[in-house]
Design a protein around this motif. Structure first.
Motif, PDB file in Angstrom:
ATOM      1  N   GLU A  29       0.868  -1.175   0.000  1.00 59.51           N
ATOM      2  CA  GLU A  29       0.000   0.000   0.000  1.00 59.51           C
ATOM      3  C   GLU A  29       0.904   1.224   0.000  1.00 59.51           C
ATOM      4  O   GLU A  29       1.916   1.262   0.693  1.00 59.51           O
ATOM      5  CB  GLU A  29      -0.862  -0.019   1.256  1.00 59.51           C
ATOM      6  CG  GLU A  29      -1.852   1.099   1.338  1.00 59.51           C
ATOM      7  CD  GLU A  29      -2.721   0.994   2.579  1.00 59.51           C
ATOM      8  OE1 GLU A  29      -3.171   2.059   3.034  1.00 59.51           O
ATOM      9  OE2 GLU A  29      -2.942  -0.113   3.085  1.00 59.51           O
ATOM     10  N   GLN A  30       0.567   2.208  -0.810  1.00 54.92           N
ATOM     11  CA  GLN A  30       1.342   3.438  -0.870  1.00 54.92           C
ATOM     12  C   GLN A  30       0.386   4.610  -0.875  1.00 54.92           C
ATOM     13  O   GLN A  30      -0.502   4.675  -1.725  1.00 54.92           O
ATOM     14  CB  GLN A  30       2.224   3.457  -2.123  1.00 54.92           C
ATOM     15  CG  GLN A  30       3.108   4.661  -2.256  1.00 54.92           C
ATOM     16  CD  GLN A  30       4.181   4.717  -1.172  1.00 54.92           C
ATOM     17  OE1 GLN A  30       4.683   3.701  -0.725  1.00 54.92           O
ATOM     18  NE2 GLN A  30       4.533   5.898  -0.755  1.00 54.92           N
ATOM     19  N   SER A  31       0.549   5.511   0.064  1.00 54.29           N
ATOM     20  CA  SER A  31      -0.306   6.707   0.175  1.00 54.29           C
ATOM     21  C   SER A  31      -1.786   6.337   0.191  1.00 54.29           C
ATOM     22  O   SER A  31      -2.616   7.004  -0.420  1.00 54.29           O
ATOM     23  CB  SER A  31      -0.013   7.672  -0.973  1.00 54.29           C
ATOM     24  OG  SER A  31       1.332   8.067  -0.947  1.00 54.29           O
ATOM     25  N   GLY A  32      -2.118   5.253   0.871  1.00 52.63           N
ATOM     26  CA  GLY A  32      -3.505   4.825   0.995  1.00 52.63           C
ATOM     27  C   GLY A  32      -4.046   4.058  -0.195  1.00 52.63           C
ATOM     28  O   GLY A  32      -5.210   3.678  -0.202  1.00 52.63           O
ATOM     29  N   ILE A  33      -3.224   3.811  -1.190  1.00 51.17           N
ATOM     30  CA  ILE A  33      -3.659   3.075  -2.383  1.00 51.17           C
ATOM     31  C   ILE A  33      -3.174   1.633  -2.272  1.00 51.17           C
ATOM     32  O   ILE A  33      -1.976   1.374  -2.121  1.00 51.17           O
ATOM     33  CB  ILE A  33      -3.111   3.717  -3.664  1.00 51.17           C
ATOM     34  CG1 ILE A  33      -3.645   5.145  -3.784  1.00 51.17           C
ATOM     35  CG2 ILE A  33      -3.480   2.883  -4.895  1.00 51.17           C
ATOM     36  CD1 ILE A  33      -3.003   5.948  -4.897  1.00 51.17           C
ATOM     37  N   ILE A  34      -4.099   0.690  -2.329  1.00 54.99           N
ATOM     38  CA  ILE A  34      -3.766  -0.724  -2.276  1.00 54.99           C
ATOM     39  C   ILE A  34      -3.327  -1.141  -3.676  1.00 54.99           C
ATOM     40  O   ILE A  34      -4.053  -0.937  -4.654  1.00 54.99           O
ATOM     41  CB  ILE A  34      -4.970  -1.547  -1.793  1.00 54.99           C
ATOM     42  CG1 ILE A  34      -5.341  -1.114  -0.377  1.00 54.99           C
ATOM     43  CG2 ILE A  34      -4.672  -3.035  -1.872  1.00 54.99           C
ATOM     44  CD1 ILE A  34      -6.647  -1.657   0.126  1.00 54.99           C
TER      45      ILE A  34
END
Length: 61
Positions: A29-34
């Motif tokens: 997950e990066q910056s809330g993006i799965i």
């Protein structure tokens, strides 16, 4: 010395790709993006970016 890459990719049964964290085995997950249900070309570029972020010097703010 460079460690094993932190992130990997796996092909899912629905033919999409998921980026996972090799340390935890969990979907990345990066910056809330799965980072799941992606196409293969996108995955390759994203893994390179994630590794660059991981290797970047950390600063205290």
């Amino acid at each position: 010395m460079h460690e094993q890459p932190r992130f990997g990719a796996r092909k899912e049964p629905d033919q999409t790709w998921t980026i996972f964290d090799r340390r935890t085995g969990e979907t990345a997950e990066q910056s809330g993006i799965i980072l799941a249900r992606l196409n293969q070309n996108l995955v390759l570029g994203l893994i390179q970016i994630l590794e660059q972020i991981e290797d970047a010097p950390k600063r205290v703010h």
